[in-house]
Design a protein around this motif. Structure first.
Motif, PDB file in Angstrom:
ATOM      1  N   TRP A 166     -15.086 -73.506  -6.972  1.00 49.96           N
ATOM      2  CA  TRP A 166     -16.192 -74.110  -6.555  1.00 49.96           C
ATOM      3  C   TRP A 166     -17.560 -72.897  -5.975  1.00 49.96           C
ATOM      4  N   LEU A 167     -17.159 -72.089  -5.104  1.00 52.25           N
ATOM      5  CA  LEU A 167     -18.156 -71.356  -5.072  1.00 52.25           C
ATOM      6  C   LEU A 167     -18.719 -70.131  -6.406  1.00 52.25           C
ATOM      7  N   THR A 168     -17.290 -69.971  -7.087  1.00 49.17           N
ATOM      8  CA  THR A 168     -17.925 -69.558  -8.123  1.00 49.17           C
ATOM      9  C   THR A 168     -19.179 -70.013  -9.652  1.00 49.17           C
ATOM     10  N   LEU A 169     -18.408 -71.023  -9.860  1.00 55.84           N
ATOM     11  CA  LEU A 169     -19.136 -72.205 -10.281  1.00 55.84           C
ATOM     12  C   LEU A 169     -20.597 -72.579 -10.176  1.00 55.84           C
ATOM     13  N   TRP A 170     -20.808 -72.771  -8.611  1.00 55.37           N
ATOM     14  CA  TRP A 170     -21.775 -72.608  -8.089  1.00 55.37           C
ATOM     15  C   TRP A 170     -22.795 -71.594  -8.434  1.00 55.37           C
ATOM     16  N   GLY A 171     -21.543 -70.464  -7.659  1.00 53.93           N
ATOM     17  CA  GLY A 171     -22.887 -69.252  -8.198  1.00 53.93           C
ATOM     18  C   GLY A 171     -23.495 -69.109  -9.630  1.00 53.93           C
ATOM     19  N   SER A 172     -22.770 -69.230 -10.592  1.00 59.15           N
ATOM     20  CA  SER A 172     -23.603 -69.109 -12.080  1.00 59.15           C
ATOM     21  C   SER A 172     -23.971 -69.991 -12.302  1.00 59.15           C
ATOM     22  N   MET A 173     -23.864 -71.176 -11.930  1.00 60.25           N
ATOM     23  CA  MET A 173     -24.822 -72.503 -12.461  1.00 60.25           C
ATOM     24  C   MET A 173     -25.960 -72.037 -12.167  1.00 60.25           C
ATOM     25  N   LEU A 174     -26.395 -72.143 -10.351  1.00 58.51           N
ATOM     26  CA  LEU A 174     -27.425 -71.499  -9.771  1.00 58.51           C
ATOM     27  C   LEU A 174     -28.681 -70.071 -10.312  1.00 58.51           C
ATOM     28  N   GLY A 175     -27.394 -69.586 -10.316  1.00 58.49           N
ATOM     29  CA  GLY A 175     -28.012 -67.633 -11.516  1.00 58.49           C
ATOM     30  C   GLY A 175     -28.007 -67.914 -12.246  1.00 58.49           C
ATOM     31  N   ILE A 176     -27.784 -68.991 -13.195  1.00 60.69           N
ATOM     32  CA  ILE A 176     -28.337 -68.831 -14.814  1.00 60.69           C
ATOM     33  C   ILE A 176     -29.694 -70.104 -14.614  1.00 60.69           C
ATOM     34  N   ALA A 177     -30.056 -71.050 -14.176  1.00 57.14           N
ATOM     35  CA  ALA A 177     -30.786 -72.052 -13.080  1.00 57.14           C
ATOM     36  C   ALA A 177     -31.646 -70.883 -12.548  1.00 57.14           C
ATOM     37  N   LEU A 178     -31.780 -69.771 -12.244  1.00 63.29           N
ATOM     38  CA  LEU A 178     -32.300 -68.771 -11.192  1.00 63.29           C
ATOM     39  C   LEU A 178     -33.121 -68.224 -12.483  1.00 63.29           C
ATOM     40  N   GLY A 179     -32.048 -67.713 -13.311  1.00 58.98           N
ATOM     41  CA  GLY A 179     -32.269 -66.478 -14.305  1.00 58.98           C
ATOM     42  C   GLY A 179     -33.501 -67.287 -15.141  1.00 58.98           C
ATOM     43  N   HIS A 180     -33.567 -69.076 -15.775  1.00 56.90           N
ATOM     44  CA  HIS A 180     -34.600 -69.619 -16.112  1.00 56.90           C
ATOM     45  C   HIS A 180     -35.702 -69.557 -16.054  1.00 56.90           C
ATOM     46  N   ALA A 181     -35.632 -69.777 -14.089  1.00 54.99           N
ATOM     47  CA  ALA A 181     -37.387 -69.581 -13.600  1.00 54.99           C
ATOM     48  C   ALA A 181     -37.310 -69.003 -13.939  1.00 54.99           C
ATOM     49  N   VAL A 182     -36.979 -67.869 -13.602  1.00 55.97           N
ATOM     50  CA  VAL A 182     -37.743 -66.701 -13.271  1.00 55.97           C
ATOM     51  C   VAL A 182     -38.440 -66.096 -15.046  1.00 55.97           C
ATOM     52  N   LEU A 183     -37.369 -66.637 -16.221  1.00 57.61           N
ATOM     53  CA  LEU A 183     -38.287 -66.092 -17.324  1.00 57.61           C
ATOM     54  C   LEU A 183     -38.853 -67.246 -17.607  1.00 57.61           C
ATOM     55  N   TYR A 184     -39.542 -68.596 -16.785  1.00 60.41           N
ATOM     56  CA  TYR A 184     -39.964 -69.478 -17.635  1.00 60.41           C
ATOM     57  C   TYR A 184     -41.295 -69.152 -17.039  1.00 60.41           C
ATOM     58  N   LEU A 185     -41.585 -68.233 -14.919  1.00 63.00           N
ATOM     59  CA  LEU A 185     -42.401 -68.060 -14.989  1.00 63.00           C
ATOM     60  C   LEU A 185     -43.644 -66.645 -15.271  1.00 63.00           C
ATOM     61  N   PHE A 186     -42.167 -65.980 -15.759  1.00 59.76           N
ATOM     62  CA  PHE A 186     -43.002 -64.832 -16.705  1.00 59.76           C
ATOM     63  C   PHE A 186     -43.868 -65.996 -18.351  1.00 59.76           C
ATOM     64  N   THR A 187     -43.084 -65.761 -18.527  1.00 53.83           N
ATOM     65  CA  THR A 187     -43.731 -66.693 -20.241  1.00 53.83           C
ATOM     66  C   THR A 187     -44.952 -67.513 -19.299  1.00 53.83           C
ATOM     67  N   GLN A 188     -45.135 -67.520 -18.262  1.00 56.72           N
ATOM     68  CA  GLN A 188     -46.040 -68.537 -18.226  1.00 56.72           C
ATOM     69  C   GLN A 188     -47.301 -67.607 -17.691  1.00 56.72           C
ATOM     70  N   TRP A 189     -47.321 -66.484 -16.727  1.00 54.55           N
ATOM     71  CA  TRP A 189     -48.018 -65.058 -16.702  1.00 54.55           C
ATOM     72  C   TRP A 189     -48.031 -64.904 -17.700  1.00 54.55           C
TER      73      TRP A 189
END
Lengths: 208, 413
Positions: free
Chosen positions: B338-361
């Motif tokens: 449960w911990l690692t699944l949440w961690g990785s799902m959050l990580g993937i979401a976080l990664g794409h959020a960073v990429l989204y900001l990056f592509t916006q900037w």
């Protein structure tokens, strides 16, 4: 109905404890008295299927405990027994209601919220349903433990020193609740204790 | 009541620890997601951009610069080559076709490329509106150029000398927009296409005599039919070559580099070289990400191990209530997973959020068809891997749960 025959138990590097043969009728209420180290808890755990039988036989409602494998015994325990211990051992991270629902969940029975309300009402705890275990007093917590023990309508309730941590007022209250709840649920009640305050409430005694 | 409620209650009971474990893991996973995305997008971009270009021929200098300038349009030209030399090469038996490029001018930072229609065909460009450029000083512009500069067919503009801002403006020779291309999600979107001759025209001085002899079909240059094949004054920046056969890959670069005063560079080779230079950094960051993941796994293990010790009574009481050993093992495993699944799902979401900001900037990457919401199969493997990681972390704790001796724990007070 519980009957035992020539049950004895030997701990590693200790002498054998030999228990008297017992015949406990259904819905009977018994005190298991004895000095510390006389084997009260051992007998209680043997009767409750918490400890593997070494010698002799224990028959609970027609089922020989020694004939069950571990998984069968787990299942049998969940459906036929209710346990109450000295320290109430509730799951502190859960609420009162969730603690009670663990009983049918772990026994593989239907989780009936009405039954939870019914039992809590019997024990005068209906308004504490959503409380966390930490928020309860010792006496309240012990009542929750009793509620959990009777929730599945077990045929046997086994209590190990249920009152020794309580003051006189709470002791007599818990003892009264325990006997009346066992009566209402038509369960056999066996209490191991060295608390002589309980003798007033329960007259049948097994002396070790 | 079920196991999920139980384990989430346990996790909520120590919120900071749970938060630490999830955040640690998600940082590692986010880094891997970002690196994976960059790697994939870069490889895809490079493959798309270099498709159909086997060899780039230009003035001597850095081969990487030649490729970056003439294929990716990011660096500056290495210099010019004579049209007459390029012409000779275009007629070589190993060359299937050749596309001339003339660079040197820009408009608002967008490059003006003097070329032939075959260049647009390389990227399967289609017209969104208007028409292709036909005559000198006519341009067809990429989708991003049109969007950002708000240009449409019929507009005119004056180019600036050089490929960056601040160049001297060629006001005497305004360009006319003839058409706009549909987005191709390639480098073409950022280019302004025109005839090679337009580039020459902008740079000719008006006092120079304009009308020269117009060539006929036999005397015209192969690459730029509007000039004589014998005209030795004309220069272009580079030549993009498609090989006729595989032998050309061996013979042609060697011939050009040794027999002419031009240099030849392979886009795929130079891109791979560039990638291997960047690769060191990417590997170092990937290594760091795995260190983060390892630390989070260790942290999850320690948390579970310690809490299982605290939960001896809970485990014993659950056994007394009918829970089998298997159920307790499963509960412990589930807590880790449960911990690692949440961690990785959050990580993937976080990664794409960073990429989204990056592509916006970075507006330029936005226009090049880079999408931060592109998900790759590898991210699914990350999720599966994190489930396995959770199981590994909770292996020893679940063994503790399995070994719970009900009698000893309950009698031992």
């Amino acid at each position: 109905m519980i009957t035992t025959k020539s049950v004895s138990y030997t701990y590693p590097s200790a002498s054998e404890i030999v228990f008297p043969d017992l015949s406990i009728p259904a819905a009977g209420q018994f005190l298991l008295l004895g000095e510390s180290g006389s084997g009260k808890t051992t007998l209680l755990h043997l009767l409750g299927g918490l400890l593997k039988l070494q010698r002799g036989t224990i028959d609970v409602n027609g089922t020989a405990l020694s004939g069950l494998n571990e998984a069968q015994l787990d299942r049998f325990r969940g459906r036929n027994y209710g346990f109450i211990f000295q320290r109430n051992h509730l799951l502190a991270v859960l609420s009162v209601e969730q603690n009670l629902l663990m009983a049918p969940y772990l026994a593989g029975l239907k989780q009936d919220l009405n039954r939870v309300d019914e039992v809590l009402t019997q024990l005068g705890m209906a308004d504490q349903k959503k409380k966390r275990i930490r928020e309860l007093s010792l006496g309240q917590a012990q009542r929750v433990a009793i509620a959990r023990a009777v929730l599945n309508k077990p045929s046997v309730i086994i209590a190990d020193e249920p009152t020794s941590a309580l003051d006189d007022k709470n002791c007599s209250r818990v003892a009264a609740l325990l006997t009346s709840v066992a009566e209402q649920n038509r369960a056999t009640l066996i209490i191991a204790t060295h608390d002589h305050r309980l003798k007033d409430t329960i007259k049948n005694v097994i002396q070790l | 009541m079920n196991l999920l409620i139980l384990i989430t209650s346990y996790l909520r009971a120590r919120p900071l620890n749970t938060l630490l474990n999830v955040v640690l893991l998600s940082l590692g996973i986010a880094m891997i997601t970002i690196l994976l995305w960059f790697n994939k997008q870069m490889q895809e971009k490079i493959a798309d951009t270099t498709k159909g270009i086997d060899l780039v021929v230009g003035a001597k200098g850095s081969p990487l610069q030649l490729i970056l300038c003439n294929v990716f349009h990011v660096d500056f030209p290495t210099g010019n080559i004579k049209l007459i030399d390029a012409d000779r090469l275009a007629k070589h038996r190993l060359v299937k076709h050749a596309i001339p490029l003339a660079l040197g001018d820009s408009y608002q930072n967008y490059r003006i490329v003097g070329t032939i229609p075959a260049y647009a065909e390389l990227y399967k460009a289609e017209l969104a509106s208007g028409d292709w450029w036909k005559n000198e000083m006519e341009v067809t512009i990429g989708a991003a150029v049109a969007q950002h500069l708000k240009l449409k067919a019929g507009d005119t503009f004056a180019s600036a000398h050089g490929l960056s801002d601040g160049g001297h403006a060629h006001e005497a020779h305004p360009f006319v927009v003839k058409g706009v291309l549909k987005p191709t999600h390639t480098v073409l979107d950022n280019l302004i296409l025109t005839q090679v001759a337009s580039i020459w025209m902008v740079h000719e001085h008006t006092d120079e005599e304009a009308p020269v002899a117009r060539p006929d079909s036999t005397t015209a240059s192969v690459l730029v039919p509007s000039v004589m094949a014998t005209d030795s004054t004309k220069e272009i920046t580079s030549l993009l070559i498609k090989y006729r056969n595989p032998i050309a890959a061996i013979q042609l670069p060697r011939y050009i580099n040794s027999q002419t005063n031009m240099q030849a560079a392979s886009p795929s080779f130079e891109a791979a070289r560039l990638f291997s230079i960047l690769g060191v950094g990417i590997e170092a960051m990937t290594g760091f990400a795995y260190v983060l993941i390892f630390i989070s796994a260790l942290s999850i293990f320690i948390a579970l191990y310690n809490s299982l010790k605290e939960r001896r009574y809970d485990l014993a009481i659950m056994r007394s209530m009918g829970a089998s050993r298997a159920k307790l093992v499963w509960a412990t495993q589930l807590e880790g997973v449960w911990l690692t699944l949440w961690g990785s799902m959050l990580g993937i979401a976080l990664g794409h959020a960073v990429l989204y900001l990056f592509t916006q900037w970075i507006t330029e990457s936005q226009t090049a068809g880079i999408n931060s919401m592109t998900f790759y199969n590898e991210e699914l493997y990350l999720l599966i891997g994190s489930v396995l990681l959770g199981m590994v972390c909770s292996l020893i704790p679940s063994l503790q749960a399995y070994r719970t001796d009900i009698h000893k724990v309950l009698a031992g007070n």
